[in-house]
Motif scaffolding. Structure first.
Motif, PDB file in Angstrom:
ATOM      1  N   TYR A   1      27.299  40.290 -24.143  1.00 23.91           N
ATOM      2  CA  TYR A   1      28.315  41.320 -23.906  1.00 23.91           C
ATOM      3  C   TYR A   1      29.695  40.996 -24.489  1.00 23.91           C
ATOM      4  CZ  TYR A   1      24.739  42.413 -20.438  1.00 23.91           C
ATOM      5  OH  TYR A   1      23.543  42.690 -19.824  1.00 23.91           O
ATOM      6  N   GLN A   2      29.797  39.936 -25.267  1.00 27.49           N
ATOM      7  CA  GLN A   2      31.085  39.617 -25.903  1.00 27.49           C
ATOM      8  C   GLN A   2      30.870  39.387 -27.406  1.00 27.49           C
ATOM      9  OE1 GLN A   2      32.820  36.278 -23.824  1.00 27.49           O
ATOM     10  NE2 GLN A   2      33.259  37.469 -21.982  1.00 27.49           N
ATOM     11  N   PRO A   3      30.532  40.446 -28.132  1.00 24.44           N
ATOM     12  CA  PRO A   3      30.207  40.275 -29.552  1.00 24.44           C
ATOM     13  C   PRO A   3      31.431  40.179 -30.461  1.00 24.44           C
ATOM     14  CG  PRO A   3      29.932  42.568 -28.923  1.00 24.44           C
ATOM     15  CD  PRO A   3      30.279  41.827 -27.672  1.00 24.44           C
ATOM     16  N   TYR A   4      32.640  40.447 -29.923  1.00 28.17           N
ATOM     17  CA  TYR A   4      33.812  40.503 -30.778  1.00 28.17           C
ATOM     18  C   TYR A   4      34.876  39.497 -30.337  1.00 28.17           C
ATOM     19  CZ  TYR A   4      31.584  45.064 -31.416  1.00 28.17           C
ATOM     20  OH  TYR A   4      30.672  46.062 -31.624  1.00 28.17           O
ATOM     21  N   THR A   5      35.677  39.087 -31.318  1.00 26.50           N
ATOM     22  CA  THR A   5      36.862  38.291 -31.011  1.00 26.50           C
ATOM     23  C   THR A   5      37.991  39.222 -30.611  1.00 26.50           C
ATOM     24  OG1 THR A   5      37.692  38.362 -33.275  1.00 26.50           O
ATOM     25  CG2 THR A   5      36.153  36.580 -32.718  1.00 26.50           C
ATOM     26  N   VAL A   6      39.081  38.646 -30.123  1.00 27.96           N
ATOM     27  CA  VAL A   6      40.232  39.464 -29.751  1.00 27.96           C
ATOM     28  C   VAL A   6      40.781  40.190 -30.976  1.00 27.96           C
ATOM     29  CG1 VAL A   6      42.624  39.353 -28.955  1.00 27.96           C
ATOM     30  CG2 VAL A   6      40.856  38.074 -27.747  1.00 27.96           C
ATOM     31  N   ALA A   7      40.856  39.492 -32.101  1.00 28.19           N
ATOM     32  CA  ALA A   7      41.381  40.119 -33.321  1.00 28.19           C
ATOM     33  C   ALA A   7      40.504  41.292 -33.746  1.00 28.19           C
ATOM     34  CB  ALA A   7      41.465  39.076 -34.432  1.00 28.19           C
ATOM     35  N   GLU A   8      39.185  41.140 -33.648  1.00 27.37           N
ATOM     36  CA  GLU A   8      38.277  42.229 -34.026  1.00 27.37           C
ATOM     37  C   GLU A   8      38.412  43.418 -33.081  1.00 27.37           C
ATOM     38  OE1 GLU A   8      34.645  39.646 -36.088  1.00 27.37           O
ATOM     39  OE2 GLU A   8      34.675  39.970 -33.898  1.00 27.37           O
ATOM     40  N   MET A   9      38.595  43.152 -31.791  1.00 28.45           N
ATOM     41  CA  MET A   9      38.782  44.256 -30.841  1.00 28.45           C
ATOM     42  C   MET A   9      40.064  45.022 -31.140  1.00 28.45           C
ATOM     43  SD  MET A   9      37.363  42.941 -27.129  1.00 28.45           S
ATOM     44  CE  MET A   9      38.159  41.342 -27.061  1.00 28.45           C
ATOM     45  N   HIS A  10      41.143  44.304 -31.447  1.00 23.71           N
ATOM     46  CA  HIS A  10      42.397  44.962 -31.791  1.00 23.71           C
ATOM     47  C   HIS A  10      42.224  45.835 -33.032  1.00 23.71           C
ATOM     48  CE1 HIS A  10      44.789  43.264 -28.727  1.00 23.71           C
ATOM     49  NE2 HIS A  10      44.961  42.054 -29.246  1.00 23.71           N
TER      50      HIS A  10
ATOM     51  N   SER B   1      42.811  49.113 -31.052  1.00 19.17           N
ATOM     52  CA  SER B   1      44.219  49.061 -30.652  1.00 19.17           C
ATOM     53  C   SER B   1      44.952  50.380 -30.912  1.00 19.17           C
ATOM     54  CB  SER B   1      44.928  47.917 -31.375  1.00 19.17           C
ATOM     55  OG  SER B   1      46.299  47.871 -31.014  1.00 19.17           O
ATOM     56  N   SER B   2      44.746  50.964 -32.095  1.00 15.72           N
ATOM     57  CA  SER B   2      45.466  52.196 -32.424  1.00 15.72           C
ATOM     58  C   SER B   2      45.076  53.326 -31.488  1.00 15.72           C
ATOM     59  CB  SER B   2      45.195  52.590 -33.877  1.00 15.72           C
ATOM     60  OG  SER B   2      43.800  52.802 -34.078  1.00 15.72           O
ATOM     61  N   GLY B   3      43.793  53.394 -31.136  1.00 20.53           N
ATOM     62  CA  GLY B   3      43.352  54.428 -30.195  1.00 20.53           C
ATOM     63  C   GLY B   3      43.950  54.234 -28.817  1.00 20.53           C
ATOM     64  N   TYR B   4      44.071  52.980 -28.393  1.00 16.79           N
ATOM     65  CA  TYR B   4      44.644  52.705 -27.074  1.00 16.79           C
ATOM     66  C   TYR B   4      46.110  53.117 -27.027  1.00 16.79           C
ATOM     67  CZ  TYR B   4      46.262  50.079 -23.003  1.00 16.79           C
ATOM     68  OH  TYR B   4      46.840  49.726 -21.812  1.00 16.79           O
ATOM     69  N   ARG B   5      46.872  52.799 -28.072  1.00 17.37           N
ATOM     70  CA  ARG B   5      48.294  53.133 -28.086  1.00 17.37           C
ATOM     71  C   ARG B   5      48.512  54.640 -28.213  1.00 17.37           C
ATOM     72  NH1 ARG B   5      51.837  48.852 -28.768  1.00 17.37           N
ATOM     73  NH2 ARG B   5      53.443  50.349 -29.377  1.00 17.37           N
ATOM     74  N   SER B   6      47.662  55.309 -28.982  1.00 12.57           N
ATOM     75  CA  SER B   6      47.858  56.735 -29.237  1.00 12.57           C
ATOM     76  C   SER B   6      47.664  57.582 -27.988  1.00 12.57           C
ATOM     77  CB  SER B   6      46.901  57.213 -30.334  1.00 12.57           C
ATOM     78  OG  SER B   6      45.551  57.092 -29.904  1.00 12.57           O
ATOM     79  N   GLN B   7      46.873  57.088 -27.020  1.00 13.00           N
ATOM     80  CA  GLN B   7      46.633  57.909 -25.831  1.00 13.00           C
ATOM     81  C   GLN B   7      47.871  58.029 -24.948  1.00 13.00           C
ATOM     82  OE1 GLN B   7      43.719  56.269 -23.166  1.00 13.00           O
ATOM     83  NE2 GLN B   7      44.593  54.222 -23.235  1.00 13.00           N
ATOM     84  N   PHE B   8      48.851  57.153 -25.151  1.00 10.33           N
ATOM     85  CA  PHE B   8      50.089  57.217 -24.374  1.00 10.33           C
ATOM     86  C   PHE B   8      51.181  58.030 -25.072  1.00 10.33           C
ATOM     87  CE2 PHE B   8      48.049  53.263 -23.063  1.00 10.33           C
ATOM     88  CZ  PHE B   8      48.046  53.406 -21.696  1.00 10.33           C
ATOM     89  N   GLY B   9      51.059  58.217 -26.376  1.00  9.44           N
ATOM     90  CA  GLY B   9      52.100  58.909 -27.113  1.00  9.44           C
ATOM     91  C   GLY B   9      53.401  58.130 -27.069  1.00  9.44           C
TER      92      GLY B   9
ATOM     93  N   TYR C   1      37.408  47.661 -23.466  1.00  5.41           N
ATOM     94  CA  TYR C   1      38.717  47.255 -23.984  1.00  5.41           C
ATOM     95  C   TYR C   1      39.829  48.023 -23.263  1.00  5.41           C
ATOM     96  CZ  TYR C   1      42.434  46.768 -27.557  1.00  5.41           C
ATOM     97  OH  TYR C   1      43.606  46.536 -28.220  1.00  5.41           O
ATOM     98  N   ARG C   2      39.685  49.329 -23.204  1.00  3.88           N
ATOM     99  CA  ARG C   2      40.709  50.156 -22.542  1.00  3.88           C
ATOM    100  C   ARG C   2      40.822  49.822 -21.066  1.00  3.88           C
ATOM    101  NH1 ARG C   2      40.930  54.496 -19.365  1.00  3.88           N
ATOM    102  NH2 ARG C   2      42.672  55.963 -19.584  1.00  3.88           N
ATOM    103  N   MET C   3      39.678  49.674 -20.381  1.00  2.00           N
ATOM    104  CA  MET C   3      39.686  49.411 -18.940  1.00  2.00           C
ATOM    105  C   MET C   3      40.394  48.101 -18.619  1.00  2.00           C
ATOM    106  SD  MET C   3      36.405  48.802 -16.453  1.00  2.00           S
ATOM    107  CE  MET C   3      35.903  47.375 -17.441  1.00  2.00           C
TER     108      MET C   3
END
Length: 459
Positions: free
Chosen positions: A97-106, A110-118, A151-153
């Motif tokens: 359940y951890q196939p990605y590094t932090v850099a890969e997750m970002h 990352s852009s989708g997470y920031r965009s939801q807040f405007g 990631y979002r949660m």
């Protein structure tokens, strides 16, 4: 014969010498503190940061027994959350359940997470819990990160942590104890850092429990996790309801209900059509099937009864005061009316009196001020049955007149409470009204000439 006796004596002597030497050596070792050392096999432990530590335990014989006792004491002192977290297979979690590094997750999310807040991005989260450090910490503790929702949660989870930290920092000891009990934590957890770690581990235990349950049964729609790691799954058209009439606390999980359905379920116990309700304790564990369904209606009706009793007390106290005041305050007497007999020249047969004017120096004991209108006792036109809404409204009107047209604040509040509770009672009587019994079908008339039917036992 002599040779045999000599041989027997020699053997006996050897045995005695051996026993003496064994006892002597044992006592000598004990006196000198020399104890046998025991070594365990080489094995691994998991450090709090998720790394593996390879080592072996070395004990002396006495330390071994002491260590067993100490281990049991440590296990007993651990919180249920800590024990549940230690049962996680971190190696398996990392592999599946951890196939990605932090850099890969970002890079992916990352852009989708920031965009939801405007424009209202919560920068406080990043200042208090920097994203890279927070994600690395959750990875090390075993948080699954296989999708965007994970990631979002996890990044949103920082809101809960900041909120709880604010509560912890300003809380007194009673409030801290309440927060500890909510997570089944021991009372010796006294710092925010200890509480934070336990709280975070609980989230990670819950995430893994839900993930594994959904993999085993795709029909599961989430669920709740107890502090010991026990998972209660949610299924289609099922609501898990925790209703506490004492505290007024309500929590619904599972399928979503609208506001009306939630109110009717919590207050009157009315289950929405097509929905299965499972009542739980505050930790999410289902209550025994024979437990009465909790609801607020009985509590509200008990409050209504107390409020009506308080109104009755107010009425009786005001009536008593007014009656007493009327006895002490008769109408003002302007003149003295004691008759004075005298002779009238035209008629000697009748003695009668005239009113004698009151002199300024005379002050009759019964003379008092004229009571005002609000001291007059209320007329007995209101029905004595106080439990009926019409009678309650009339009594409040009378009490308002007795207070010069304005109810005091306490009586205003009492009227407001009674009005709200009466509304609940009326709604409950309509909603919880049992269905009408079906009418018996009218039997067909017997043909002419038939014997009369036997009498009905119910008639």
């Amino acid at each position: 014969m002599n040779k045999q006796m000599i041989l027997t004596t020699i053997i006996s002597l050897i045995v005695v010498i051996g026993v003496v030497l064994y006892i002597s050596n044992k006592n000598k070792d004990s006196q000198l503190g020399i104890e046998k050392q025991l070594k365990s096999k080489l094995h691994e432990h998991i450090a709090p940061d998720g790394t593996f530590i390879e080592h072996r335990h070395t004990y002396t014989q006495n330390e071994l027994s002491e260590n067993i006792v100490t281990t049991r004491q440590v296990l007993a002192a651990k919180s249920p959350i800590q024990r549940a977290w230690e049962r996680l297979d971190l190696e398996e979690i990392r592999r599946k359940y951890q196939p990605y590094t932090v850099a890969e997750m970002h890079e992916m999310w990352s852009s989708g997470y920031r965009s939801q807040f405007g424009p209202n991005y919560p920068y406080q989260l990043d200042e208090t819990y920097p994203q890279d450090e927070w994600l690395e910490r959750n990875l090390a503790l075993g948080q699954p990160f296989s999708s965007w929702s994970d990631y979002r949660m996890v990044l949103q989870r920082r809101i809960y942590m900041i909120d709880h930290e604010n509560q912890w920092r300003v809380a007194n000891e009673d409030r801290k104890e309440y927060m500890r009990k909510a997570l089944d934590l021991p009372s010796d957890i006294d710092t925010w850092e200890e509480y934070e770690e336990a709280y975070l581990k609980f989230f990670i235990v819950a995430s893994n429990a839900e993930l594994q349950a959904e993999e085993a049964d795709p029909s599961i729609l989430g669920g709740t996790t107890r502090t010991d790691g026990t998972f209660t799954p949610f299924k289609e058209n099922t609501v898990y309801a925790h209703i506490n009439p004492k505290s007024g606390y309500v929590k619904f999980t599972g399928v979503s209900l609208n506001e009306k359905e939630e109110k009717e379920l919590a207050t009157y116990g009315v289950v929405p059509e097509g929905i299965k309700v499972i009542y739980t304790d505050e930790g999410g564990k289902p209550l025994p099937s024979d437990t009465p369904s909790p609801r607020f209606y009985e509590r509200d009706m008990a409050s209504l009864e107390k409020s009506l009793n308080l109104l009755q007390q107010q009425i009786e106290e005001h009536e008593l005061l007014l009656e007493l005041d009327a006895q002490l305050d008769p109408p003002n007497i302007a003149t003295q009316t004691d008759p004075v007999p005298h002779e009238h020249p035209q008629d000697h047969e009748h003695d009668h009196g005239h009113e004698t004017p009151q002199t300024p120096d005379e002050k009759p004991e019964q003379q008092r001020r004229q009571p005002d209108a609000k001291r007059t006792p209320p007329p007995r036109k209101i029905p004595p049955e106080l439990r009926k809404p019409d009678a309650v409204n009339q009594w409040f009107k009378e009490l308002q007149l007795l207070h010069g047209g304005q109810l005091p604040k306490d009586l205003q509040e009492l009227r407001k409470i009674i009005t709200e509770l009466e509304k609940i009672r009326e709604e409950g009587e309509a909603i919880m009204k049992p269905p009408e019994r079906p009418k018996r079908p009218t039997p067909p008339l017997p043909p002419e000439g038939s014997p009369p039917p036997p009498p009905n036992e119910d008639d």
